[in-house]
Design a protein around this motif. Structure first.
Motif, PDB file in Angstrom:
ATOM      1  N   LEU A   1       0.839  -1.189   0.000  1.00 27.08           N
ATOM      2  CA  LEU A   1       0.000   0.000   0.000  1.00 27.08           C
ATOM      3  C   LEU A   1       0.876   1.243   0.000  1.00 27.08           C
ATOM      4  O   LEU A   1       1.893   1.299   0.686  1.00 27.08           O
ATOM      5  N   THR A   2       0.465   2.232  -0.795  1.00 27.93           N
ATOM      6  CA  THR A   2       1.144   3.522  -0.815  1.00 27.93           C
ATOM      7  C   THR A   2       0.109   4.604  -0.562  1.00 27.93           C
ATOM      8  O   THR A   2      -0.944   4.600  -1.186  1.00 27.93           O
ATOM      9  N   LYS A   3       0.399   5.498   0.368  1.00 25.38           N
ATOM     10  CA  LYS A   3      -0.510   6.618   0.620  1.00 25.38           C
ATOM     11  C   LYS A   3       0.294   7.829   1.054  1.00 25.38           C
ATOM     12  O   LYS A   3       1.479   7.724   1.357  1.00 25.38           O
ATOM     13  N   LYS A   4      -0.361   8.993   1.056  1.00 24.05           N
ATOM     14  CA  LYS A   4       0.309  10.234   1.402  1.00 24.05           C
ATOM     15  C   LYS A   4      -0.368  10.878   2.612  1.00 24.05           C
ATOM     16  O   LYS A   4      -1.546  10.656   2.856  1.00 24.05           O
ATOM     17  N   ILE A   5       0.409  11.692   3.335  1.00 21.04           N
ATOM     18  CA  ILE A   5      -0.121  12.478   4.450  1.00 21.04           C
ATOM     19  C   ILE A   5       0.414  13.903   4.284  1.00 21.04           C
ATOM     20  O   ILE A   5       1.567  14.099   3.909  1.00 21.04           O
ATOM     21  N   CYS A   6      -0.461  14.874   4.525  1.00 20.78           N
ATOM     22  CA  CYS A   6      -0.087  16.276   4.339  1.00 20.78           C
ATOM     23  C   CYS A   6      -0.137  17.002   5.683  1.00 20.78           C
ATOM     24  O   CYS A   6      -1.164  17.006   6.357  1.00 20.78           O
ATOM     25  N   THR A   7       0.968  17.624   6.029  1.00 22.00           N
ATOM     26  CA  THR A   7       1.066  18.438   7.234  1.00 22.00           C
ATOM     27  C   THR A   7       1.309  19.879   6.804  1.00 22.00           C
ATOM     28  O   THR A   7       2.133  20.135   5.926  1.00 22.00           O
ATOM     29  N   VAL A   8       0.586  20.799   7.415  1.00 22.03           N
ATOM     30  CA  VAL A   8       0.785  22.224   7.164  1.00 22.03           C
ATOM     31  C   VAL A   8       1.265  22.843   8.470  1.00 22.03           C
ATOM     32  O   VAL A   8       0.648  22.656   9.516  1.00 22.03           O
TER      33      VAL A   8
ATOM     34  N   ALA B   1       5.599  27.852  15.817  1.00 24.42           N
ATOM     35  CA  ALA B   1       5.230  27.000  14.684  1.00 24.42           C
ATOM     36  C   ALA B   1       4.119  26.064  15.142  1.00 24.42           C
ATOM     37  O   ALA B   1       4.251  25.390  16.165  1.00 24.42           O
ATOM     38  N   THR B   2       3.018  26.053  14.393  1.00 22.77           N
ATOM     39  CA  THR B   2       1.873  25.210  14.734  1.00 22.77           C
ATOM     40  C   THR B   2       1.653  24.190  13.628  1.00 22.77           C
ATOM     41  O   THR B   2       1.189  24.548  12.542  1.00 22.77           O
ATOM     42  N   PRO B   3       1.969  22.905  13.848  1.00 22.25           N
ATOM     43  CA  PRO B   3       1.716  21.887  12.824  1.00 22.25           C
ATOM     44  C   PRO B   3       0.243  21.463  12.844  1.00 22.25           C
ATOM     45  O   PRO B   3      -0.368  21.341  13.903  1.00 22.25           O
ATOM     46  N   MET B   4      -0.316  21.281  11.660  1.00 23.08           N
ATOM     47  CA  MET B   4      -1.706  20.850  11.509  1.00 23.08           C
ATOM     48  C   MET B   4      -1.767  19.772  10.435  1.00 23.08           C
ATOM     49  O   MET B   4      -1.077  19.869   9.419  1.00 23.08           O
ATOM     50  N   ILE B   5      -2.599  18.777  10.631  1.00 31.20           N
ATOM     51  CA  ILE B   5      -2.823  17.764   9.599  1.00 31.20           C
ATOM     52  C   ILE B   5      -3.898  18.287   8.659  1.00 31.20           C
ATOM     53  O   ILE B   5      -4.982  18.679   9.098  1.00 31.20           O
ATOM     54  N   PHE B   6      -3.595  18.324   7.372  1.00 31.12           N
ATOM     55  CA  PHE B   6      -4.586  18.710   6.364  1.00 31.12           C
ATOM     56  C   PHE B   6      -5.415  17.476   6.049  1.00 31.12           C
ATOM     57  O   PHE B   6      -4.895  16.462   5.600  1.00 31.12           O
ATOM     58  N   ASN B   7      -6.705  17.549   6.308  1.00 30.63           N
ATOM     59  CA  ASN B   7      -7.596  16.394   6.191  1.00 30.63           C
ATOM     60  C   ASN B   7      -7.998  16.174   4.734  1.00 30.63           C
ATOM     61  O   ASN B   7      -8.915  16.818   4.220  1.00 30.63           O
ATOM     62  N   VAL B   8      -7.310  15.253   4.085  1.00 31.27           N
ATOM     63  CA  VAL B   8      -7.545  14.928   2.677  1.00 31.27           C
ATOM     64  C   VAL B   8      -7.300  13.428   2.511  1.00 31.27           C
ATOM     65  O   VAL B   8      -6.576  12.818   3.296  1.00 31.27           O
ATOM     66  N   SER B   9      -7.916  12.834   1.506  1.00 34.50           N
ATOM     67  CA  SER B   9      -7.722  11.402   1.275  1.00 34.50           C
ATOM     68  C   SER B   9      -6.239  11.097   1.071  1.00 34.50           C
ATOM     69  O   SER B   9      -5.555  11.807   0.327  1.00 34.50           O
ATOM     70  N   PRO B  10      -5.726  10.043   1.706  1.00 32.49           N
ATOM     71  CA  PRO B  10      -4.309   9.696   1.546  1.00 32.49           C
ATOM     72  C   PRO B  10      -3.973   9.171   0.150  1.00 32.49           C
ATOM     73  O   PRO B  10      -2.813   8.971  -0.166  1.00 32.49           O
ATOM     74  N   TYR B  11      -4.982   8.976  -0.675  1.00 32.80           N
ATOM     75  CA  TYR B  11      -4.766   8.461  -2.031  1.00 32.80           C
ATOM     76  C   TYR B  11      -4.850   9.564  -3.084  1.00 32.80           C
ATOM     77  O   TYR B  11      -4.771   9.304  -4.275  1.00 32.80           O
ATOM     78  N   THR B  12      -5.003  10.819  -2.656  1.00 30.94           N
ATOM     79  CA  THR B  12      -5.045  11.961  -3.556  1.00 30.94           C
ATOM     80  C   THR B  12      -3.692  12.125  -4.239  1.00 30.94           C
ATOM     81  O   THR B  12      -2.651  11.896  -3.626  1.00 30.94           O
ATOM     82  N   GLY B  13      -3.700  12.551  -5.498  1.00 27.75           N
ATOM     83  CA  GLY B  13      -2.458  12.790  -6.222  1.00 27.75           C
ATOM     84  C   GLY B  13      -1.652  13.921  -5.604  1.00 27.75           C
ATOM     85  O   GLY B  13      -2.204  14.817  -4.948  1.00 27.75           O
ATOM     86  N   LEU B  14      -0.353  13.907  -5.817  1.00 32.41           N
ATOM     87  CA  LEU B  14       0.556  14.880  -5.209  1.00 32.41           C
ATOM     88  C   LEU B  14       0.194  16.314  -5.593  1.00 32.41           C
ATOM     89  O   LEU B  14       0.066  17.178  -4.721  1.00 32.41           O
TER      90      LEU B  14
END
Length: 88
Positions: free
Chosen positions: A34-41, A49-62
């Motif tokens: 399995l390959t998936k992505k996670i986005c942190t802003v 510095a405030t890290p936040m998880i951007f809530n998007v499908s982990p299978y979305t294209g880059l």
């Protein structure tokens, strides 16, 4: 089961850092399962510095994930109560 994590995008946009990592999970035979992505802003405010998880499908294209993260930043990084962002 083994998991690897590779940084595939790390850019600044409008005083925020967009970081997208690719997670690869391997099965017990060592084959990629399995390959998936996670986005942190990360929002910067002076020295804070405030890290936040951007809530998007982990299978979305880059590129789509990058574009949606930029739109989310432009909207003020709203808390969407668990709703995932989509291209629509």
């Amino acid at each position: 089961m083994k998991t690897t994590n590779d940084n595939i995008l790390n850019v600044m946009y409008n005083n925020h850092r967009i970081v997208i990592d690719k997670l690869i999970e391997y099965d017990y035979n060592g084959d990629m399962a399995l390959t998936k992505k996670i986005c942190t802003v990360v929002r910067y405010d002076g020295d804070d510095a405030t890290p936040m998880i951007f809530n998007v499908s982990p299978y979305t294209g880059l590129m789509d994930m990058d574009i949606m993260a930029r739109a989310w930043i432009d909207c003020g990084c709203p808390n969407d109560n668990g709703r995932k962002w989509t291209k629509d």
